[in-house]
Design a protein around this motif. Structure first.
Motif, short mmCIF file in Angstrom:
data_model
loop_
_atom_site.label_atom_id
_atom_site.label_comp_id
_atom_site.label_asym_id
_atom_site.label_seq_id
_atom_site.Cartn_x
_atom_site.Cartn_y
_atom_site.Cartn_z
N CYS A 18 -4.42 12.85 6.42
CA CYS A 18 -5.48 12.10 5.75
C CYS A 18 -5.22 11.94 4.25
O CYS A 18 -5.77 11.03 3.62
N HIS B 135 -2.08 17.49 5.67
CA HIS B 135 -2.77 16.72 6.72
C HIS B 135 -2.58 15.23 6.43
O HIS B 135 -2.59 14.80 5.27
N GLY C 180 -16.98 14.77 6.56
CA GLY C 180 -15.61 15.08 6.96
C GLY C 180 -14.64 15.31 5.82
O GLY C 180 -14.78 14.77 4.71
N GLY C 181 -13.63 16.11 6.12
CA GLY C 181 -12.59 16.44 5.15
C GLY C 181 -11.78 15.22 4.75
O GLY C 181 -11.33 15.10 3.60
N THR C 182 -11.62 14.30 5.70
CA THR C 182 -10.85 13.09 5.41
C THR C 182 -11.52 12.32 4.27
O THR C 182 -10.86 11.90 3.31
N ASP D 8 -6.94 20.88 -0.80
CA ASP D 8 -7.42 20.52 0.53
C ASP D 8 -7.68 21.81 1.29
O ASP D 8 -6.80 22.35 1.96
N CYS E 91 -5.64 25.71 4.26
CA CYS E 91 -4.24 25.93 4.53
C CYS E 91 -3.69 24.72 5.29
O CYS E 91 -4.42 23.78 5.50
N ALA F 31 -9.96 22.06 3.61
CA ALA F 31 -10.82 21.66 4.74
C ALA F 31 -10.93 22.82 5.72
O ALA F 31 -12.02 23.17 6.16
N ASP G 98 -14.51 22.19 4.80
CA ASP G 98 -15.30 21.79 5.97
C ASP G 98 -16.20 22.93 6.42
O ASP G 98 -15.70 24.01 6.75
N HIS H 189 -17.68 22.52 9.08
CA HIS H 189 -17.60 22.36 10.54
C HIS H 189 -16.28 22.86 11.12
O HIS H 189 -15.87 22.44 12.19
N LYS H 190 -15.58 23.74 10.38
CA LYS H 190 -14.37 24.34 10.96
C LYS H 190 -14.61 25.83 11.18
O LYS H 190 -14.99 26.24 12.26
N GLN I 19 -9.20 22.64 15.52
CA GLN I 19 -10.02 23.29 14.49
C GLN I 19 -11.38 22.64 14.37
O GLN I 19 -11.60 21.83 13.48
N THR J 255 -2.65 22.46 8.39
CA THR J 255 -3.28 22.31 9.70
C THR J 255 -2.42 22.94 10.78
O THR J 255 -2.91 23.65 11.66
N ASN K 222 -11.35 14.28 0.90
CA ASN K 222 -10.06 14.18 0.22
C ASN K 222 -9.90 12.82 -0.47
O ASN K 222 -9.43 12.73 -1.60
C1 LIG Z 1 -6.01 20.63 6.09
C2 LIG Z 1 -6.91 19.57 6.65
N1 LIG Z 1 -7.34 18.59 5.85
C3 LIG Z 1 -8.15 17.61 6.31
C4 LIG Z 1 -8.53 17.57 7.62
C5 LIG Z 1 -9.41 16.46 8.10
O1 LIG Z 1 -10.72 16.93 8.19
P1 LIG Z 1 -11.85 16.19 9.03
O2 LIG Z 1 -11.45 16.29 10.46
O3 LIG Z 1 -13.08 16.95 8.70
O4 LIG Z 1 -11.90 14.77 8.56
C6 LIG Z 1 -8.11 18.57 8.50
C7 LIG Z 1 -8.50 18.55 9.92
O5 LIG Z 1 -8.08 19.33 10.73
C8 LIG Z 1 -7.28 19.61 7.99
O6 LIG Z 1 -6.85 20.60 8.78
#
Ligand SMILES: Cc1ncc(COP(=O)(O)O)c(C=O)c1O
Length: 484
Positions: free
Chosen positions: A201, A199, A160-162, A281, A254, A283, A310, A312-313, A101, A256, A165
């Motif tokens: 993270c 996820h 980033g999503g990480t 979340d 949703c 992302a 995100d 960037h997805k 993704q 991952t 979160n």
């Molecule tokens: C549901 C979900 N949360 C968080 C993340 C992490 O995001 P990032 O890669 O931008 O840190 C992802 C990455 O695929 C994700 O699918």
């Protein structure tokens, strides 16, 4: 400049800080990248991923380092280095890409990225981002309101999503946990309720906050991977009985692995009844908010305290670029409160000093791309992109259902599709595709079983690419590559 110009010494800095050298390398780069884009989109290579084992590639790059130097004056890298990077990289713009993704960047954003790389305004405080800071504040407020988060909402951009979160959970801790954890450390072990399919993270964020493995209370899901409301109640009761202070519930929008949306309405009212922070979340899937046709799965997200999304997805922005939105914009300041005399003059809420709300001190000028698209198109470009990507997934699902011997995990709610060939070694099948191409897809494992997994990220992917992907998988399954 003249006094220190040493054009006869190839590595003298003065060779590189000139508009002339910049213009020359840029002109060449534009031509080369445009050709790369055209050849990728035209499927001119017979693979998306030029597969070779990682050890082989490391040997190659190490061997190059043995030949250091030897460039002509004014060259910052060796002529064939970029060629090798292009040759060895995963070709996301090839319409046969349906892997992990990550956005297939809207190509022109590469120029905005280049512009902001040159400007390199660090964004930590207003003076270091006099254009990009108010752009961020303005565009994040508008998008937050578009998402239905209300008139007090707002948000920040981060890498980033990480990180988003983690930041949201830091704000949750400040708002919900007993005491002032930011100042004094956590008084009690806290915990967060989250789907067993969340996820990783989220779990990582919880451990970073010092609550260990027990801090992530994994809630059982239904067979479609959606949080089971019954288990949610039980998990809260059990965690509380074990002495944990549960502060938040995290919804997936949703997942991952399979692209499943939790019932956010149910989670929102559960959070409200139990005085928990509600974080979504999103992302991957919060981007569907821009699509009238595909936003139903997000019902309830507008009641969240915070949402990670995100850009960037699904939204075509180069990585990393994540929005963290808050229903109450002031909550963003709760996550961090840092005395830093060299940066800030006080500890007040100052929207213009963005690092008061972000983990990062220096960050890239992320707002420029988001602002550019939003100003030029509102939500409409993202709506058409999201619709196209989800339509690709639905087309694939229809084709999978029509073919004998194939099994679909579920109707796609997003652009993610999980499926498998009955009776085949699907892990070997995926590996064979990775090695031999031409398509690029990935896999996932749940309940001990391997499924093939496609995320249709590329809007250029045609119906014929989807058919040829499935044909190729069938061919590989029959071939001696995976039939010893
Ligand atoms: C549901 C979900 N949360 C968080 C993340 C992490 O995001 P990032 O890669 O931008 O840190 C992802 C990455 O695929 C994700 O699918």
């Amino acid at each position: 400049m003249k006094a220190c110009s040493k054009p006869d010494i190839p590595h003298h800095w003065s060779n590189f800080y000139t508009a002339k050298a910049f213009r020359k390398s840029g002109g060449e780069m534009v031509e080369r990248l445009a050709e790369y884009l055209a050849e990728s989109q035209a499927r001119r290579k017979d693979f998306v991923l030029p597969y070779t084992p990682p050890e082989e590639r490391l040997v190659y790059w190490k061997s190059r380092l043995k030949e250091k130097g030897g460039v002509e004056a004014g060259a910052l890298w060796k002529a064939n280095m970029l060629e090798e990077v292009l040759a060895q990289s995963n070709r996301l713009h090839d319409p046969r890409y349906a892997g992990h993704q990550v956005a297939i960047p809207l190509p022109q954003l590469a120029w905005l990225q280049a512009a902001t790389a040159l400007l390199n305004n660090g964004m930590a405080i207003d003076e270091m981002g006099p254009a990009s800071s108010p752009m961020e504040e303005a565009v994040m407020q508008e998008i937050a309101q578009f998402m239905g988060l209300g008139s007090a909402s707002g948000g920040i951009l981060c890498h980033g999503g990480t990180l988003a979160n983690l930041t949201a959970l830091l704000a949750a801790r400040q708002r919900k946990a007993t005491g002032n954890a930011w100042k004094d450390g956590s008084e009690r072990k806290c915990a967060v309720l989250v789907s067993e399919h969340a996820h990783y993270c989220v779990d990582r964020a919880v451990r970073v906050m010092g609550w260990g493995e027990a801090g992530t209370v994994k809630v059982r899901t239904l067979s479609n991977h959606q949080i089971d409301p019954e288990s949610l109640r039980e998990s809260l009761t059990e965690a509380t009985a074990q002495g944990l202070e549960v502060i938040a519930v995290v919804g997936n929008a949703c997942t991952t692995s399979t692209g499943t949306f939790d019932d956010l309405e149910v989670l929102a009212s559960f959070a409200q009844q139990n005085d928990l922070w509600f974080h979504v979340d999103g992302a991957h899937g919060a981007a569907q908010v821009f699509s009238e046709r595909n936003n139903a799965s997000l019902k309830g997200m507008e009641k969240a305290d915070s949402v990670a999304m995100d850009f960037h997805k699904m939204l075509g922005v180069p990585a990393l670029c994540t929005g963290l939105f808050y229903r109450n914009g002031s909550d963003a300041y709760a996550a961090f409160s840092q005395e830093a005399a060299y940066l800030y003059e006080n500890e007040q809420e100052e929207w213009w000093n963005l690092s008061k709300r972000t983990f990062e001190c220096t960050k890239r000028m992320l707002s420029v791309a988001v602002f550019g698209i939003w100003e030029a198109h509102g939500h409409k470009l993202w709506e058409s992109l999201v619709n196209r990507l989800i339509d690709r997934a639905q087309t694939a699902a229809r084709s999978i259902e029509q073919r004998p011997h194939w099994e679909l995990f579920a109707q796609p709610q997003s652009n993610i599709v999980c499926f498998r060939l009955k009776g085949a070694d699907n892990a070997a099948l995926r590996h064979a595709m990775m090695e031999h191409g031409p398509h690029y897809i990935v896999k996932t494992v749940f309940d001990g079983e391997t499924w093939l997994r496609c995320t249709f990220q590329n809007p250029i992917t045609e119906d014929s690419d989807i058919e040829s992907l499935l044909d190729r998988l069938e061919e590989l399954a029959e071939s001696e590559i995976i039939q010893p």
